[in-house]
Design a protein around this motif. Structure first.
Motif, PDB file in Angstrom:
ATOM      1  N   ALA A  79       0.854  -1.190   0.000  1.00 44.33           N
ATOM      2  CA  ALA A  79       0.000   0.000   0.000  1.00 44.33           C
ATOM      3  C   ALA A  79       0.891   1.241   0.000  1.00 44.33           C
ATOM      4  O   ALA A  79       2.010   1.212   0.512  1.00 44.33           O
ATOM      5  N   GLN A  80       0.355   2.328  -0.557  1.00 50.31           N
ATOM      6  CA  GLN A  80       1.124   3.584  -0.530  1.00 50.31           C
ATOM      7  C   GLN A  80       1.022   4.252   0.840  1.00 50.31           C
ATOM      8  O   GLN A  80       1.894   4.990   1.240  1.00 50.31           O
ATOM      9  N   GLY A  81      -0.094   4.020   1.500  1.00 49.59           N
ATOM     10  CA  GLY A  81      -0.336   4.661   2.792  1.00 49.59           C
ATOM     11  C   GLY A  81      -1.499   3.983   3.478  1.00 49.59           C
ATOM     12  O   GLY A  81      -1.828   2.827   3.177  1.00 49.59           O
ATOM     13  N   SER A  82      -2.130   4.702   4.397  1.00 45.82           N
ATOM     14  CA  SER A  82      -3.266   4.098   5.109  1.00 45.82           C
ATOM     15  C   SER A  82      -4.184   5.195   5.623  1.00 45.82           C
ATOM     16  O   SER A  82      -3.798   6.357   5.712  1.00 45.82           O
ATOM     17  N   PHE A  83      -5.401   4.782   5.943  1.00 46.77           N
ATOM     18  CA  PHE A  83      -6.343   5.652   6.651  1.00 46.77           C
ATOM     19  C   PHE A  83      -6.528   5.033   8.026  1.00 46.77           C
ATOM     20  O   PHE A  83      -6.820   3.831   8.148  1.00 46.77           O
ATOM     21  N   VAL A  84      -6.332   5.832   9.071  1.00 46.95           N
ATOM     22  CA  VAL A  84      -6.403   5.328  10.450  1.00 46.95           C
ATOM     23  C   VAL A  84      -7.549   6.045  11.151  1.00 46.95           C
ATOM     24  O   VAL A  84      -7.619   7.282  11.098  1.00 46.95           O
ATOM     25  N   ALA A  85      -8.440   5.282  11.759  1.00 48.36           N
ATOM     26  CA  ALA A  85      -9.631   5.922  12.331  1.00 48.36           C
ATOM     27  C   ALA A  85     -10.207   5.108  13.482  1.00 48.36           C
ATOM     28  O   ALA A  85     -10.023   3.887  13.556  1.00 48.36           O
ATOM     29  N   ILE A  86     -10.906   5.823  14.346  1.00 43.67           N
ATOM     30  CA  ILE A  86     -11.636   5.185  15.454  1.00 43.67           C
ATOM     31  C   ILE A  86     -13.030   5.791  15.503  1.00 43.67           C
ATOM     32  O   ILE A  86     -13.159   7.024  15.571  1.00 43.67           O
ATOM     33  N   ASN A  87     -14.053   4.969  15.452  1.00 46.06           N
ATOM     34  CA  ASN A  87     -15.405   5.449  15.724  1.00 46.06           C
ATOM     35  C   ASN A  87     -15.647   5.340  17.222  1.00 46.06           C
ATOM     36  O   ASN A  87     -15.459   4.264  17.805  1.00 46.06           O
ATOM     37  N   ASN A  88     -16.048   6.433  17.829  1.00 46.30           N
ATOM     38  CA  ASN A  88     -16.374   6.424  19.254  1.00 46.30           C
ATOM     39  C   ASN A  88     -17.877   6.607  19.423  1.00 46.30           C
ATOM     40  O   ASN A  88     -18.395   7.703  19.175  1.00 46.30           O
ATOM     41  N   THR A  89     -18.545   5.543  19.813  1.00 43.97           N
ATOM     42  CA  THR A  89     -19.994   5.492  20.072  1.00 43.97           C
ATOM     43  C   THR A  89     -20.805   5.677  18.779  1.00 43.97           C
ATOM     44  O   THR A  89     -21.496   4.753  18.363  1.00 43.97           O
ATOM     45  N   VAL A  90     -20.719   6.849  18.163  1.00 40.52           N
ATOM     46  CA  VAL A  90     -21.489   7.084  16.928  1.00 40.52           C
ATOM     47  C   VAL A  90     -20.801   6.350  15.776  1.00 40.52           C
ATOM     48  O   VAL A  90     -19.576   6.457  15.612  1.00 40.52           O
ATOM     49  N   SER A  91     -21.567   5.577  15.046  1.00 42.71           N
ATOM     50  CA  SER A  91     -21.047   4.728  13.954  1.00 42.71           C
ATOM     51  C   SER A  91     -20.148   3.616  14.464  1.00 42.71           C
ATOM     52  O   SER A  91     -19.436   2.987  13.677  1.00 42.71           O
ATOM     53  N   GLN A  92     -20.161   3.378  15.775  1.00 43.10           N
ATOM     54  CA  GLN A  92     -19.337   2.303  16.344  1.00 43.10           C
ATOM     55  C   GLN A  92     -20.222   1.072  16.497  1.00 43.10           C
ATOM     56  O   GLN A  92     -21.098   1.039  17.350  1.00 43.10           O
ATOM     57  N   SER A  93     -19.996   0.075  15.660  1.00 41.89           N
ATOM     58  CA  SER A  93     -20.898  -1.081  15.657  1.00 41.89           C
ATOM     59  C   SER A  93     -20.488  -2.143  16.668  1.00 41.89           C
ATOM     60  O   SER A  93     -21.308  -2.975  17.043  1.00 41.89           O
ATOM     61  N   VAL A  94     -19.246  -2.137  17.116  1.00 42.42           N
ATOM     62  CA  VAL A  94     -18.805  -3.079  18.157  1.00 42.42           C
ATOM     63  C   VAL A  94     -18.322  -2.241  19.345  1.00 42.42           C
ATOM     64  O   VAL A  94     -17.374  -1.463  19.204  1.00 42.42           O
ATOM     65  N   PRO A  95     -18.974  -2.384  20.503  1.00 40.81           N
ATOM     66  CA  PRO A  95     -18.667  -1.477  21.616  1.00 40.81           C
ATOM     67  C   PRO A  95     -17.419  -1.883  22.411  1.00 40.81           C
ATOM     68  O   PRO A  95     -17.436  -1.949  23.645  1.00 40.81           O
ATOM     69  N   HIS A  96     -16.359  -2.210  21.685  1.00 43.03           N
ATOM     70  CA  HIS A  96     -15.040  -2.513  22.270  1.00 43.03           C
ATOM     71  C   HIS A  96     -14.068  -1.673  21.445  1.00 43.03           C
ATOM     72  O   HIS A  96     -14.005  -1.842  20.212  1.00 43.03           O
ATOM     73  N   LEU A  97     -13.347  -0.776  22.094  1.00 46.97           N
ATOM     74  CA  LEU A  97     -12.448   0.143  21.378  1.00 46.97           C
ATOM     75  C   LEU A  97     -11.668  -0.575  20.284  1.00 46.97           C
ATOM     76  O   LEU A  97     -11.044  -1.610  20.541  1.00 46.97           O
ATOM     77  N   HIS A  98     -11.712  -0.025  19.073  1.00 49.37           N
ATOM     78  CA  HIS A  98     -10.940  -0.593  17.961  1.00 49.37           C
ATOM     79  C   HIS A  98     -10.506   0.515  17.027  1.00 49.37           C
ATOM     80  O   HIS A  98     -11.277   1.412  16.704  1.00 49.37           O
ATOM     81  N   LEU A  99      -9.262   0.414  16.615  1.00 48.17           N
ATOM     82  CA  LEU A  99      -8.677   1.386  15.680  1.00 48.17           C
ATOM     83  C   LEU A  99      -8.554   0.697  14.329  1.00 48.17           C
ATOM     84  O   LEU A  99      -8.007  -0.407  14.234  1.00 48.17           O
ATOM     85  N   HIS A 100      -9.086   1.349  13.299  1.00 44.92           N
ATOM     86  CA  HIS A 100      -9.013   0.804  11.946  1.00 44.92           C
ATOM     87  C   HIS A 100      -7.714   1.264  11.279  1.00 44.92           C
ATOM     88  O   HIS A 100      -7.397   2.458  11.335  1.00 44.92           O
ATOM     89  N   VAL A 101      -7.002   0.353  10.653  1.00 46.22           N
ATOM     90  CA  VAL A 101      -5.917   0.729   9.739  1.00 46.22           C
ATOM     91  C   VAL A 101      -6.315   0.183   8.366  1.00 46.22           C
ATOM     92  O   VAL A 101      -6.339  -1.039   8.159  1.00 46.22           O
ATOM     93  N   VAL A 102      -6.685   1.107   7.477  1.00 44.61           N
ATOM     94  CA  VAL A 102      -7.147   0.721   6.140  1.00 44.61           C
ATOM     95  C   VAL A 102      -6.028   1.039   5.145  1.00 44.61           C
ATOM     96  O   VAL A 102      -5.627   2.201   5.019  1.00 44.61           O
ATOM     97  N   PRO A 103      -5.513   0.022   4.445  1.00 46.09           N
ATOM     98  CA  PRO A 103      -4.481   0.293   3.441  1.00 46.09           C
ATOM     99  C   PRO A 103      -5.034   1.200   2.348  1.00 46.09           C
ATOM    100  O   PRO A 103      -6.177   1.024   1.922  1.00 46.09           O
ATOM    101  N   ARG A 104      -4.246   2.179   1.927  1.00 48.15           N
ATOM    102  CA  ARG A 104      -4.682   3.112   0.878  1.00 48.15           C
ATOM    103  C   ARG A 104      -3.655   3.186  -0.238  1.00 48.15           C
ATOM    104  O   ARG A 104      -2.448   3.133   0.005  1.00 48.15           O
TER     105      ARG A 104
END
Ligand code: DGP
Length: 137
Positions: A79-104
């Motif tokens: 990947a050239q880079g990544s998108f890193v994100a955390i949904n907190n409560t809103v749009s958070q479908s699993v209520p256990h803290l998780h950070l997304h690393v999406v290859p971009r």
């Protein structure tokens, strides 16, 4: 009775996942519904709801693990880079803290998660900034 937490089940090994990073305090595994192949979720092993719940002693380790995964999607997947994100409560479908690393990669078609944008009226930006500065102390 509260619904069992699927990410806790992955942490304990009761549920299957493709684990990519295994540390004493954190686990990284492939998202079952990836935005792009190689999309990783990083979770604390302890059940915590959202980022504000993360204890101070785990902050550096959590970000360091996220850095390692963001590097790995480049070095390991091309990947050239990544998108890193955390949904907190809103749009958070699993209520256990998780950070997304999406290859971009340029031209991959992802358009900023379709975030609508707005503009500030005259003086409004200053007022928002002031309220945030006050809240931050
Ligand atoms: P969010 O919308 O930010 O709460 O993201 C939750 C992500 O979790 C979503 O992209 C799909 C993923 N997910 C949900 N259930 C499972 C599961 O059982 N296993 C794995 N590996 N990922 C899951």
């Amino acid at each position: 009775m509260a619904k069992p937490c699927v990410f806790c089940a992955i942490v304990t090994g009761e549920a299957e996942a493709h684990v990519v990073l295994d540390e004493p305090a954190f686990l990284g595994f492939l998202d079952v519904r990836p935005v792009f192949k190689g999309h990783v979720l990083l979770v604390p092993r302890t059940h915590l709801g959202t980022l504000p719940d993360l204890p101070a002693e785990h902050r550096d380790g959590f970000l360091a693990a996220a850095q390692r995964i963001a590097t790995a999607v480049k070095d390991g997947l091309g990947a050239q880079g990544s998108f890193v994100a955390i949904n907190n409560t809103v749009s958070q479908s699993v209520p256990h803290l998780h950070l997304h690393v999406v290859p971009r990669t340029k031209g991959d078609g992802l358009r900023g998660f379709f975030w609508p944008r707005t503009t500030y009226a005259d003086g409004e930006a200053a007022s928002y900034a002031e309220r945030l500065r006050e809240a931050l102390g």
